[in-house]
Design a protein around this motif. Structure first.
Motif, PDB file in Angstrom:
ATOM      1  N   PHE A  36       1.488  -9.269   7.297  1.00 31.01           N
ATOM      2  CA  PHE A  36       2.823  -9.635   7.850  1.00 31.01           C
ATOM      3  C   PHE A  36       3.355  -8.327   7.868  1.00 31.01           C
ATOM      4  CE2 PHE A  36       7.305 -10.299   7.597  1.00 31.01           C
ATOM      5  CZ  PHE A  36       7.370 -10.905   8.858  1.00 31.01           C
ATOM      6  N   GLY A  37       3.638  -7.561   6.704  1.00 31.46           N
ATOM      7  CA  GLY A  37       4.220  -6.359   6.491  1.00 31.46           C
ATOM      8  C   GLY A  37       3.884  -5.058   7.011  1.00 31.46           C
ATOM      9  N   TYR A  38       2.542  -4.588   6.897  1.00 29.15           N
ATOM     10  CA  TYR A  38       1.983  -3.375   7.346  1.00 29.15           C
ATOM     11  C   TYR A  38       2.329  -3.327   8.696  1.00 29.15           C
ATOM     12  CZ  TYR A  38      -1.111   0.561   7.544  1.00 29.15           C
ATOM     13  OH  TYR A  38      -1.556   1.850   7.906  1.00 29.15           O
ATOM     14  N   GLY A  39       2.889  -1.847   8.852  1.00 30.52           N
ATOM     15  CA  GLY A  39       2.847  -1.284  10.512  1.00 30.52           C
ATOM     16  C   GLY A  39       4.509  -1.680  11.107  1.00 30.52           C
ATOM     17  N   ARG A  40       5.238  -2.436  10.320  1.00 22.96           N
ATOM     18  CA  ARG A  40       6.614  -2.825  10.657  1.00 22.96           C
ATOM     19  C   ARG A  40       7.539  -1.946  10.243  1.00 22.96           C
ATOM     20  NH1 ARG A  40       7.796  -8.141  12.099  1.00 22.96           N
ATOM     21  NH2 ARG A  40       6.020  -9.405  12.311  1.00 22.96           N
ATOM     22  N   LEU A  41       7.277  -0.733   9.191  1.00 25.41           N
ATOM     23  CA  LEU A  41       8.168   0.004   8.752  1.00 25.41           C
ATOM     24  C   LEU A  41       7.962   1.321   9.745  1.00 25.41           C
ATOM     25  CD1 LEU A  41       7.765  -0.122   4.818  1.00 25.41           C
ATOM     26  CD2 LEU A  41       9.547  -1.144   6.253  1.00 25.41           C
ATOM     27  N   PRO A  42       9.059   2.258   9.865  1.00 26.89           N
ATOM     28  CA  PRO A  42       9.163   3.280  10.880  1.00 26.89           C
ATOM     29  C   PRO A  42       8.115   4.361  10.344  1.00 26.89           C
ATOM     30  CG  PRO A  42      11.090   3.080   9.849  1.00 26.89           C
ATOM     31  CD  PRO A  42      10.520   1.889   9.345  1.00 26.89           C
ATOM     32  N   GLU A  43       8.058   4.656   8.993  1.00 30.57           N
ATOM     33  CA  GLU A  43       7.341   6.006   8.654  1.00 30.57           C
ATOM     34  C   GLU A  43       6.115   5.467   8.280  1.00 30.57           C
ATOM     35  OE1 GLU A  43       8.778   9.119   8.463  1.00 30.57           O
ATOM     36  OE2 GLU A  43      10.465   8.592   9.312  1.00 30.57           O
ATOM     37  N   GLU A  44       5.080   6.370   8.544  1.00 29.48           N
ATOM     38  CA  GLU A  44       3.697   5.993   7.917  1.00 29.48           C
ATOM     39  C   GLU A  44       3.576   6.159   6.379  1.00 29.48           C
ATOM     40  OE1 GLU A  44      -0.178   5.059   8.190  1.00 29.48           O
ATOM     41  OE2 GLU A  44       1.258   5.176   9.898  1.00 29.48           O
ATOM     42  N   TRP A  45       4.313   6.749   5.603  1.00 31.92           N
ATOM     43  CA  TRP A  45       4.143   6.864   4.469  1.00 31.92           C
ATOM     44  C   TRP A  45       4.881   5.821   3.848  1.00 31.92           C
ATOM     45  CZ3 TRP A  45       8.354   6.392   1.141  1.00 31.92           C
ATOM     46  CH2 TRP A  45       9.837   6.529   1.457  1.00 31.92           C
ATOM     47  N   ALA A  49       2.536   3.058   1.395  1.00 32.31           N
ATOM     48  CA  ALA A  49       3.144   2.776   0.175  1.00 32.31           C
ATOM     49  C   ALA A  49       3.061   1.493  -0.205  1.00 32.31           C
ATOM     50  CB  ALA A  49       4.610   3.336  -0.058  1.00 32.31           C
ATOM     51  N   ILE A  50       3.131   0.512   0.619  1.00 27.99           N
ATOM     52  CA  ILE A  50       2.893  -0.758   0.739  1.00 27.99           C
ATOM     53  C   ILE A  50       1.490  -1.009   0.246  1.00 27.99           C
ATOM     54  CG2 ILE A  50       2.728  -3.010   2.145  1.00 27.99           C
ATOM     55  CD1 ILE A  50       5.273  -2.270   3.431  1.00 27.99           C
ATOM     56  N   LEU A  51       0.594  -0.499   1.116  1.00 30.59           N
ATOM     57  CA  LEU A  51      -0.874  -0.735   0.898  1.00 30.59           C
ATOM     58  C   LEU A  51      -1.185  -0.310  -0.739  1.00 30.59           C
ATOM     59  CD1 LEU A  51      -2.775   0.436   4.100  1.00 30.59           C
ATOM     60  CD2 LEU A  51      -2.484  -1.765   3.166  1.00 30.59           C
TER      61      LEU A  51
END
Length: 173
Positions: A36-45, A49-51
């Motif tokens: 659900f959450g991966y790719g939803r944040l604007p920055e790649e880092w 960090a979620i991973l």
């Protein structure tokens, strides 16, 4: 299966698999959260960090309990019971059948639901040796009790008795 010193391996046991229920649920929740959450944040880092956080949670909350569960084994042989546990520091405890005085089963309410229980081996020491959370504890206790009944005592020596089963007469000179 026969061991190198002539013993027979009667059974190899582990504690019940329900010990892995919460780690499995955690793995499913973390997987869903990543999906659900991966790719939803604007920055790649931030996505990385979620991973990384998810990998750490899975390592500590899922892999750790599974390795501990796999490392704890109970081996019942024709002559002794061997308990092994530990991941980094291995611990091994052996109880010879001739030392066991009483075999008992203890079950909590949750163990009754899952048909598991603790098998207590009373050896005359202050605390019994406990086979924790084994499946079919009554069957395990009966098997151990049968093995204990067949085991000769510690001071058993066939040479001390004559053909009638009496202690032979000896003369002291």
């Amino acid at each position: 299966m026969r061991t190198s010193d002539g013993e027979w391996v009667v059974a190899r046991l582990r504690s019940h698999g329900r010990a892995l229920f919460w780690p499995t649920l955690l793995l499913l929740l973390v997987s869903g959260g990543i999906g659900f959450g991966y790719g939803r944040l604007p920055e790649e880092w931030q996505n990385l960090a979620i991973l990384g956080a998810a990998a750490l949670i899975v390592l500590v909350g899922c892999v750790g309990p599974w390795v501990r569960w796999m490392a704890r084994t109970i081996t019942i042989t024709s002559e002794r019971i061997i308990l092994r546990s530990g991941v980094l520091v291995r611990e091994r405890q052996e109880v010879r059948h001739s030392r066991i005085e009483e075999v008992a089963v203890r079950r909590s309410g949750l163990q009754l639901v899952f048909a598991t229980g603790d098998v207590l081996l009373h050896t005359g020491a202050s605390r019994p040796v406990v086979l924790r959370d084994v499946s079919s504890p009554k069957l395990v206790a009966e098997a151990i009790d049968d093995l204990v009944d067949d085991a000769p005592g510690e001071d058993w020596d066939d040479d001390e008795y004559d053909a009638d089963g009496d202690f032979p007469e000896t003369s002291i000179r």
